[in-house]
Enzyme design. Structure first.
Site, PDB file in Angstrom:
ATOM      1  N   GLU A 255       0.825  -1.207   0.000  1.00  0.00           N
ATOM      2  CA  GLU A 255       0.000   0.000   0.000  1.00  0.00           C
ATOM      3  C   GLU A 255       0.857   1.254   0.000  1.00  0.00           C
ATOM      4  O   GLU A 255       0.653   2.171  -0.795  1.00  0.00           O
ATOM      5  CB  GLU A 255      -0.915  -0.002   1.231  1.00  0.00           C
ATOM      6  CG  GLU A 255      -1.818   1.209   1.321  1.00  0.00           C
ATOM      7  CD  GLU A 255      -2.741   1.286   0.126  1.00  0.00           C
ATOM      8  OE1 GLU A 255      -2.491   2.147  -0.749  1.00  0.00           O
ATOM      9  OE2 GLU A 255      -3.686   0.484   0.035  1.00  0.00           O
ATOM     10  N   ASP A 259       1.132   3.937  -3.167  1.00  0.00           N
ATOM     11  CA  ASP A 259       0.701   5.327  -3.000  1.00  0.00           C
ATOM     12  C   ASP A 259       1.799   6.311  -3.394  1.00  0.00           C
ATOM     13  O   ASP A 259       1.564   7.275  -4.132  1.00  0.00           O
ATOM     14  CB  ASP A 259       0.283   5.576  -1.542  1.00  0.00           C
ATOM     15  CG  ASP A 259      -0.976   4.827  -1.156  1.00  0.00           C
ATOM     16  OD1 ASP A 259      -1.690   4.366  -2.064  1.00  0.00           O
ATOM     17  OD2 ASP A 259      -1.245   4.705   0.049  1.00  0.00           O
ATOM     18  N   SER A 452      -7.009   1.683  -4.199  1.00  0.00           N
ATOM     19  CA  SER A 452      -5.845   2.306  -3.567  1.00  0.00           C
ATOM     20  C   SER A 452      -4.964   3.014  -4.580  1.00  0.00           C
ATOM     21  O   SER A 452      -4.258   3.960  -4.239  1.00  0.00           O
ATOM     22  CB  SER A 452      -4.996   1.250  -2.850  1.00  0.00           C
ATOM     23  OG  SER A 452      -5.487   1.000  -1.570  1.00  0.00           O
TER      24      SER A 452
END
Length: 546
Positions: A255, A259, A452
């Site tokens: 994650e 990002d 995400s």
């Protein structure tokens, strides 16, 4: 010399239930271990604003930080009252308690002191190899604090949210191949969405909220080298003792790296600040509030790729987090949020939307399956790979937040509750792991999808827009939902996320659609909220005291 005794004040008052603080009972299994809570800890006590924000003007008018502090920070009298309450119950006001604009007082103490102060029972529960502090029922506060304290966070430290990323499981992926199973670099996704070639986001700062995992600088350097870009300047901010703590490619590192790499590759030249916090409602809310009021790094856009079904949150936590997002909107900061990866159910029973994506003060980002090459999209449909056990875009109708005025003419389905109605998502972008992003995580190159990826994609686009338009976009929903905003999107009309199907215009799978980058930037540049009309957005009188 004996310590001075404190005359009873709060302990003699009637106790009232803190609205929205009810916590469902914990049902331990036969293998769980339950014991009395132990060890000092810290809670966040959130108090009301001096004057409520005028949410009707968000996106049309913005206020300066000075105006915000003057009108919407915590009242000094309220803070003084919380300090006195803490002293009487043997709680310590932490030295790093934020300034009044955060409206948060950090109190530390023993479980015994916390139980007496807030009228709760705390337990230490060991389940599935992890130990948590658990509370059940409601929080109770003295009568004098009623209508002043709006939330008490941190008494319970069970995990609150999940990251919304999906690692592609199938082999045979070929970067940018014109096939059903393919992958793209973030730069290639930007090209397909007509992000302006050669544009930079120099001077902008993107904030990223993370509730676990971490990154390694060497990975970032190596990854951006493959893109022919210089790695962005990445700094970390610790919130509630959260840290940049890599936990492996199969943990939350996927994650964090997704990002940073997506946002950094799109918004070339932007600085990135990662706010690491514990995965609790306290950590999540404190992280967002910290980012919004960070006058050192000054992020103009904040990306969030964590969340959970609305039903998994207490009402006080929903309200406190939404209030932090309101503050961002008022100050001209855009927040982009992943809409979830488990289709219309959001992993629960029946239909659910994910929070904080369902907050009406954030840009909720849904997912598509994108196929194309160069600057030509050959196919884009709703992301739904549930048959392959690779998820589907979240989307639906909130049961908590009412239908916003800017969404009133979008054909949002009716909510199942009288209080709900906000439609999710607002926008979309490539999220299907089968057409995912080539990302480097802990020395490994892998293909990752999920909504995400869409939150940092849109955050990068907003940063580019802010740089080109020389002003922050802020709260953009009133602009993008207006009639003239339709031409700035690729309308997705095929596919479904389980309960909802795509169609012309807004839908509960992909919102308004995926971005046409140059048109989005032009749209946002023509209608940026004015700072000159700030006084119209601020109520001059304090809210009535009860």
């Amino acid at each position: 010399m004996a310590p001075k005794k404190i005359a009873p004040r709060f302990s003699t008052q009637a106790r009232h239930e803190l609205p929205g603080s009810e916590k469902a009972p914990f049902a331990p299994s036969s293998t769980d271990k339950v014991a009395p809570a132990s060890g000092k800890f810290t809670v966040s006590v959130v108090v009301r604003r001096k004057t409520p924000l005028n949410v009707k003007t968000l996106g049309k008018v913005r206020i300066t930080r000075a105006e915000y502090t003057r009108h919407h920070a915590a009242d000094k009298a309220d803070l003084k009252l919380v300090h006195a309450f803490a002293k009487e119950y043997g709680l310590t006001v932490e030295k790093n308690t934020p300034k009044p604009e955060r409206r948060t007082v950090l109190l530390s103490g023993t479980p015994a002191a916390m139980q007496k102060a807030f009228g709760v029972t705390l337990k230490r529960v060991t389940t599935d190899g992890a130990t948590y502090r658990v509370r059940e029922g409601a929080i109770h506060i003295p009568a004098e604090l009623t209508n002043i304290v709006v939330a008490v966070l941190g008494l319970d430290n069970r995990p609150q949210a999940k990251p919304h990323f999906r690692i592609h499981k199938r082999s045979g992926i070929r970067p940018n191949a014109a096939a059903t199973n393919t992958s793209y670099t973030p730069v290639q996704v930007g090209q397909l969405y007509q992000f302006p070639a050669g544009a930079t986001a120099t001077g902008q700062t993107i904030g990223i909220i993370e509730l676990g995992g971490g990154y390694k600088k060497a990975d970032l350097t190596a990854y951006f080298k493959t893109l022919g870009q210089k790695a962005p300047t990445v700094t970390t901010v610790s919130v509630d003792k959260g840290k940049n703590k890599p936990d492996g490619a199969n943990g939350a590192d996927g994650e964090v790296m997704l990002d940073i790499e997506v946002a950094g590759a799109i918004a070339v030249g932007a600085k990135i600040v990662v706010y690491f916090a514990p995965n609790t409602d306290q950590g999540f809310i404190d992280a967002i509030a910290t980012a919004v009021h960070d006058t050192t790094n000054k992020p103009s856009v904040i990306s969030i790729s964590w969340g959970g079904p609305e039903s998994s949150w207490t009402a006080q936590s929903l309200s406190a987090l939404d209030a932090a997002c309101q503050s961002a909107a008022a100050l001209g900061i855009t927040i982009t949020v992943a809409a979830g990866d488990n289709g219309a159910t959001d992993g629960g029973t029946g239909n659910n939307v994910d929070f904080p994506a369902s907050s009406p003060h954030v840009l909720a980002c849904g997912g598509t399956k994108l196929v194309g090459s160069g600057s030509t999209i050959t196919s884009e449909v709703v992301w739904n790979e549930t048959a392959a056990n690779e998820g589907a875009t979240g989307g639906g109708v909130s049961t908590v937040f009412p239908l916003p005025t800017w969404q009133a003419n979008s054909g949002v389905p009716a909510s199942t509750t009288s209080t709900g109605g906000r439609g999710v998502p607002d926008v979309a972008g490539d999220a299907d792991p089968a057409t995912g992003y080539t990302i480097r995580v802990d020395g490994q190159t892998m293909v990752i999808g999920g909504t995400s990826a869409v939150a940092p994609l849109w955050a990068g686009l907003i940063a580019l827009s802010n740089a080109q338009n020389k002003t922050t976009a802020g709260f953009i929903q009133p602009t993008i939902y207006a009639a003239k905003g339709k031409t700035a999107f690729n309308d997705i009309t095929s596919g479904n996320n389980g309960a909802f199907s795509a169609g012309p215009g807004w839908d509960a799978c992909t919102g308004l659609g995926s971005p046409i980058g140059t048109k989005i930037i032009a749209l946002l540049g023509g209608t940026t909220a004015s700072k000159k009309t700030v006084k119209k957005a601020v109520a001059p009188k304090k809210a009535a005291r009860k």
